[in-house]
Scaffold this motif. Structure first.
Motif, mmCIF file in Angstrom:
data_model
loop_
_atom_site.group_PDB
_atom_site.id
_atom_site.type_symbol
_atom_site.label_atom_id
_atom_site.label_comp_id
_atom_site.label_asym_id
_atom_site.label_seq_id
_atom_site.Cartn_x
_atom_site.Cartn_y
_atom_site.Cartn_z
ATOM 1 N N MET A 58 0.817 -1.216 0.000
ATOM 2 C CA MET A 58 0.000 0.000 0.000
ATOM 3 C C MET A 58 0.852 1.268 0.000
ATOM 4 O O MET A 58 0.362 2.349 -0.323
ATOM 5 C CB MET A 58 -0.940 -0.003 1.201
ATOM 6 C CG MET A 58 -2.114 -0.948 1.058
ATOM 7 S SD MET A 58 -3.065 -0.670 -0.454
ATOM 8 C CE MET A 58 -3.881 0.861 -0.064
ATOM 9 N N VAL A 60 3.086 1.859 -2.080
ATOM 10 C CA VAL A 60 3.137 2.244 -3.496
ATOM 11 C C VAL A 60 1.890 3.056 -3.857
ATOM 12 O O VAL A 60 1.960 4.051 -4.590
ATOM 13 C CB VAL A 60 3.251 0.992 -4.405
ATOM 14 C CG1 VAL A 60 3.194 1.385 -5.877
ATOM 15 C CG2 VAL A 60 4.517 0.238 -4.107
ATOM 16 N N ALA A 61 0.765 2.619 -3.316
ATOM 17 C CA ALA A 61 -0.492 3.342 -3.572
ATOM 18 C C ALA A 61 -0.377 4.782 -3.076
ATOM 19 O O ALA A 61 -0.772 5.731 -3.764
ATOM 20 C CB ALA A 61 -1.651 2.637 -2.881
ATOM 21 N N CYS A 64 1.968 6.836 -5.344
ATOM 22 C CA CYS A 64 1.325 7.175 -6.623
ATOM 23 C C CYS A 64 0.279 8.273 -6.432
ATOM 24 O O CYS A 64 0.168 9.199 -7.242
ATOM 25 C CB CYS A 64 0.670 5.939 -7.232
ATOM 26 S SG CYS A 64 1.834 4.715 -7.801
ATOM 27 N N CYS A 65 -0.489 8.149 -5.362
ATOM 28 C CA CYS A 65 -1.567 9.114 -5.117
ATOM 29 C C CYS A 65 -1.006 10.512 -4.829
ATOM 30 O O CYS A 65 -1.378 11.491 -5.485
ATOM 31 C CB CYS A 65 -2.399 8.608 -3.941
ATOM 32 S SG CYS A 65 -3.699 9.714 -3.479
ATOM 33 N N PHE A 69 -0.765 14.401 -7.223
ATOM 34 C CA PHE A 69 -0.994 15.791 -6.814
ATOM 35 C C PHE A 69 0.287 16.625 -6.976
ATOM 36 O O PHE A 69 0.252 17.748 -7.477
ATOM 37 C CB PHE A 69 -1.432 15.849 -5.340
ATOM 38 C CG PHE A 69 -2.838 15.388 -5.108
ATOM 39 C CD1 PHE A 69 -3.915 16.177 -5.479
ATOM 40 C CD2 PHE A 69 -3.105 14.170 -4.508
ATOM 41 C CE1 PHE A 69 -5.225 15.752 -5.260
ATOM 42 C CE2 PHE A 69 -4.402 13.737 -4.291
ATOM 43 C CZ PHE A 69 -5.462 14.531 -4.665
ATOM 44 N N PRO A 107 -4.035 21.196 0.843
ATOM 45 C CA PRO A 107 -4.969 20.507 1.755
ATOM 46 C C PRO A 107 -5.269 19.073 1.320
ATOM 47 O O PRO A 107 -5.391 18.173 2.161
ATOM 48 C CB PRO A 107 -6.232 21.369 1.676
ATOM 49 C CG PRO A 107 -5.779 22.700 1.233
ATOM 50 C CD PRO A 107 -4.604 22.462 0.356
ATOM 51 N N TYR A 108 -5.362 18.862 0.016
ATOM 52 C CA TYR A 108 -5.642 17.504 -0.467
ATOM 53 C C TYR A 108 -4.472 16.574 -0.162
ATOM 54 O O TYR A 108 -4.669 15.414 0.211
ATOM 55 C CB TYR A 108 -5.920 17.515 -1.981
ATOM 56 C CG TYR A 108 -7.251 18.123 -2.346
ATOM 57 C CD1 TYR A 108 -8.403 17.343 -2.400
ATOM 58 C CD2 TYR A 108 -7.370 19.479 -2.638
ATOM 59 C CE1 TYR A 108 -9.626 17.892 -2.733
ATOM 60 C CE2 TYR A 108 -8.588 20.047 -2.969
ATOM 61 C CZ TYR A 108 -9.724 19.248 -3.016
ATOM 62 O OH TYR A 108 -10.931 19.802 -3.348
ATOM 63 N N VAL A 111 -4.631 15.683 3.447
ATOM 64 C CA VAL A 111 -5.734 14.747 3.704
ATOM 65 C C VAL A 111 -5.335 13.328 3.307
ATOM 66 O O VAL A 111 -5.556 12.363 4.051
ATOM 67 C CB VAL A 111 -7.003 15.191 2.929
ATOM 68 C CG1 VAL A 111 -7.999 14.037 2.812
ATOM 69 C CG2 VAL A 111 -7.657 16.363 3.633
ATOM 70 N N TYR A 112 -4.710 13.183 2.139
ATOM 71 C CA TYR A 112 -4.322 11.838 1.707
ATOM 72 C C TYR A 112 -3.167 11.291 2.539
ATOM 73 O O TYR A 112 -3.071 10.082 2.761
ATOM 74 C CB TYR A 112 -3.992 11.829 0.208
ATOM 75 C CG TYR A 112 -5.241 11.623 -0.618
ATOM 76 C CD1 TYR A 112 -5.715 10.345 -0.913
ATOM 77 C CD2 TYR A 112 -5.990 12.709 -1.048
ATOM 78 C CE1 TYR A 112 -6.884 10.159 -1.629
ATOM 79 C CE2 TYR A 112 -7.157 12.543 -1.771
ATOM 80 C CZ TYR A 112 -7.598 11.256 -2.056
ATOM 81 O OH TYR A 112 -8.762 11.065 -2.760
ATOM 82 N N TRP A 115 -5.256 10.289 5.866
ATOM 83 C CA TRP A 115 -6.283 9.246 5.764
ATOM 84 C C TRP A 115 -6.035 8.219 4.659
ATOM 85 O O TRP A 115 -6.814 7.298 4.488
ATOM 86 C CB TRP A 115 -7.657 9.876 5.562
ATOM 87 C CG TRP A 115 -8.262 10.343 6.840
ATOM 88 C CD1 TRP A 115 -8.728 9.571 7.869
ATOM 89 C CD2 TRP A 115 -8.477 11.697 7.241
ATOM 90 N NE1 TRP A 115 -9.198 10.371 8.877
ATOM 91 C CE2 TRP A 115 -9.076 11.680 8.522
ATOM 92 C CE3 TRP A 115 -8.224 12.939 6.647
ATOM 93 C CZ2 TRP A 115 -9.409 12.835 9.216
ATOM 94 C CZ3 TRP A 115 -8.569 14.094 7.348
ATOM 95 C CH2 TRP A 115 -9.143 14.030 8.615
ATOM 96 N N GLY A 116 -4.959 8.411 3.891
ATOM 97 C CA GLY A 116 -4.681 7.458 2.820
ATOM 98 C C GLY A 116 -3.995 6.212 3.325
ATOM 99 O O GLY A 116 -4.012 5.174 2.678
ATOM 100 N N ARG A 117 -3.373 6.294 4.510
ATOM 101 C CA ARG A 117 -2.583 5.155 5.012
ATOM 102 C C ARG A 117 -3.460 3.937 5.279
ATOM 103 O O ARG A 117 -4.581 4.073 5.731
ATOM 104 C CB ARG A 117 -1.891 5.540 6.329
ATOM 105 C CG ARG A 117 -0.810 6.567 6.134
ATOM 106 C CD ARG A 117 -0.346 7.097 7.471
ATOM 107 N NE ARG A 117 -1.402 7.830 8.155
ATOM 108 C CZ ARG A 117 -1.377 8.135 9.460
ATOM 109 N NH1 ARG A 117 -0.370 7.742 10.191
ATOM 110 N NH2 ARG A 117 -2.346 8.822 10.011
#
Lengths: 117, 548
Positions: A58, A60-61, A64-65, A69, A107-108, A111-112, A115-117
């Motif tokens: 994850m 890697v996810a 990439c995310c 941005f 901000p994005y 946020v990622y 909360w992306g973890r």
């Protein structure tokens, strides 16, 4: 015989689905040919890709995310000042759309990261 | 995919299908047969009805006010190219939020949590940056009314009319469904007969759209956004108060055995069990689908084309990015709060209606219903205006020119535009009840939507960045892309691991269109430099350097 039902399947199959409770719906046509002949071949291409992607961690996810941005924002900062201000009534600092873009994107990213973890 | 499948796998394509598919689901879900026992109008007080009536009258008045400024077709379709950035940004956002987001989006968040926010976060911001700084300046400088018109100049007439036909079909169908959805909603809230509600909605939206055109649409959108945000923020505040803040929300849901471990995570693993695998979210939604949606959808991009300056056009798109951050907070978190408060809700899509009935006092409840109407009407007016713009710009004008040998006079174009607006609305209202019993509508709409996202983005990118892309190359890329998305959508479950196959259909159709466009372009004669002037990246950048 009832009126033919209007759906995409009809168009694809070059056939008409008859709403009849006693006889099962029979469809033959382009869609079935595609499903039976093309489907397995495409599946054999897609499946190894899915398996490889499924093994990626994850982290890697996340990279990439966030990378999406960051790359978009870096690209904006490579644009020429003339291009950014074209049409603007003045060249005050607050009208610099590169700063706007940064304020939109940060901000994005936060946020990622959270909360992306 | 059936209606039930759509309920199970919602996303931007499914929860609102970029405003569409689930309007039909909304219609059925808020209808008496699907959400039994939940009356949207439960406990509606006189003050609530007054607020709804004032809201509707206010919107119509503001819309009609702009009629005095309509002097030409440009005024009608592009607001006279006088729109300020803040209005463009707010209008883009409110057009993007359908009542389906409030129903199905919140319902999906109830079910699978924070990942639903991807559709408005990673599914909008990178695309909005690309739209603001790459595509919008091109469209704006080209002075076009429609996206097919831009592609027609860059490629050829076949490309233009192919895309225009698909967009027209997509938007006209959408319009009918929006009206039908609106009717069912009004039946539930006000107790009106659907057929009466359809014609009332058509009349209200029609009056201000026909008379005030794009300026009226955008300015009423601004009001509608404010009403929606105030209503939803009130609901969010009351919800957090009830559940004990964010920490209370996390605690309440984590204690539920049925809640996923990833409920508060945005990125999920690439596994068959996941509806929103990260690969689909980042690569397909984040790059292809969202970009294709923002730069290839006339209903969204038309606002930017009406900007008073190129700077306003770009700033307007960025403003939309700012407001977009708030959408999941205001729409999806209430869905999650509903799960904390009512863990075993039978119909997840009833999350927000349930919260409204449970938490909101009289007055605020009326405001919330006004927010629902705002979401409905903002989409109807946007699609109506854009539908007519394409009809007029890409069909009426060229046909008139070919048949008479003359350009359309501006006054004639305006009159015809108004007649067309009324005609399209009457047609859509007449057609709307036909969607009452169509269960496979979602398939039709989703396929129509995916038909143009990947292929349109592919030929737009190549057309702007590669001088070698030829007219027939672009045309072949678009048409092959249309066919491929059609075929892959049909094959989806048999080929793709994910339950949300449409994520990958768009991605592959994008790549295929790129490949076909390049191949055919290399085999056909290149376009002259004169034709490409102002249409490809090099020429636009050099015009900035020259200070022109």
């Amino acid at each position: 015989m009832t009126a033919p039902s209007w759906n995409l399947q009809c168009v694809l199959n070059h056939s008409v689905v008859i709403a009849d409770a006693e006889t099962p719906e029979e469809t033959t046509g382009v869609a079935d040919v595609m499903r039976n002949i093309l489907g397995p071949h495409l599946k054999s291409i897609q499946q190894p890709i899915d398996e490889w992607l499924g093994e990626l961690p994850m982290s890697v996810a996340m990279v990439c995310c966030i990378g999406l941005f960051v790359v978009a924002l870096l690209w904006v900062w490579t644009l020429k000042r003339d291009f950014i201000f074209r049409g603007a009534p003045g060249t005050e600092r607050w009208r610099d759309l590169r700063i706007w873009a940064t304020l939109v994107v940060i901000p994005y990213i936060l946020v990622y990261l959270w909360w992306g973890r | 995919m059936s209606l039930e499948d759509c309920t199970r796998f919602p996303g931007k394509h499914c929860t609102d299908a970029n405003y569409l598919g689930t309007w039909s689901r909304l219609a059925s879900l808020i209808g008496p047969t699907r959400i039994s026992g939940i009356s949207m109008a439960q406990g509606l007080a006189s003050i609530d009805y007054i607020i709804i009536a004032v809201y509707m009258a206010g919107v119509m008045f503001v819309g009609m006010y702009f009629a005095r400024y309509i002097r030409s077709a440009g005024d009608l379709f592009l607001g006279g190219r006088s729109l300020p950035f803040w209005a463009i940004g707010m209008s883009m956002v409110v057009s993007d939020i359908g009542a389906s987001d409030l129903i199905n989006g919140a319902g999906a968040a109830y079910d699978r949590g924070l990942a639903q926010a991807n559709w408005d976060w990673i599914g909008s911001v990178p695309a909005l940056l690309l739209a603001a700084f790459l595509f919008v300046p091109y469209y704006w400088r080209a002075g076009v009314y429609t996206l097919p018109e831009f592609l027609g100049r860059r490629y050829n007439g076949v490309t233009r009319w192919s895309l225009a036909s698909v967009l027209l079909l997509f938007m006209a169908t959408t319009l009918s469904i929006l009206l039908w959805t609106s009717a069912v909603f009004m039946e539930k809230v006000l107790g009106w007969e659907p057929i009466v509600a359809i014609w009332v909605t058509a009349l209200i939206v029609g009056i201000y759209t026909v008379s005030g055109g794009m300026a009226a649409v955008v300015m009423t959108d601004v009001i509608q956004l404010i009403v929606m945000f105030v209503g939803l923020a009130s609901l969010l505040a009351l919800g957090f108060w009830e559940v004990g803040g964010w920490s209370g929300l996390v605690q309440a849901i984590s204690a539920q055995p049925t809640a996923s471990q990833d409920y508060f995570r945005l990125l999920h693993a690439h596994t068959p069990e996941t509806e929103y695998p990260w690969t689909g979210m980042v690569f397909s939604l984040g790059i292809v689908m969202s970009t294709g949606y923002y730069v290839g959808n006339q209903a969204v991009m038309q606002r930017a084309l009406g900007a008073r300056t190129e700077w306003d056009a770009k700033a307007g798109v960025l403003t939309a990015g700012i407001f977009k951050m708030a959408v999941p907070v205001l729409v999806f978190i209430p869905g999650m709060i509903a799960r904390a408060l009512v863990p075993e809700m039978e119909q997840h899509d009833a999350a927000i209606p349930t919260l409204i009935n449970r938490l909101m006092p009289p007055g605020l409840k009326g405001l919330m219903f006004a927010a629902f109407f705002a979401a409905l009407m903002s989409s109807v007016d946007s699609y109506l205006n854009s539908c007519v713009t394409i009809f007029s710009g890409d069909f009426f004008r060229p046909i008139y020119r070919v048949t008479t040998g003359k350009q359309v006079a501006d006054r004639l174009a305006m009159i015809v535009g108004r007649i067309m607006t009324a005609g399209v609305l009457i047609f859509a209202a007449w057609l709307a009840p036909a969607f009452r019993s169509v269960e496979t509508l979602y398939d039709v709409l989703q396929t129509l939507l995916s038909l143009f996202q990947g292929p349109t983005l592919a030929i737009l990118l190549l057309g702007i960045f590669w001088r070698g892309a030829t007219g027939w190359g672009g045309c072949a890329g678009l048409l092959v892309g249309f066919c491929l998305t059609f075929g892959l959508t049909e094959l989806g479950p048999a080929v793709f691991m994910s339950k949300t196959a449409y994520l990958y259909v768009s991605f592959w159709s994008f790549l295929a269109s790129l490949l076909v466009t390049v191949t055919v372009s290399l085999l056909t004669p290149r376009d002259s430099d004169e034709k490409l002037k102002g249409l490809v990246y090099e020429s636009v950048v050099s015009s900035d350097t020259d200070g022109s």
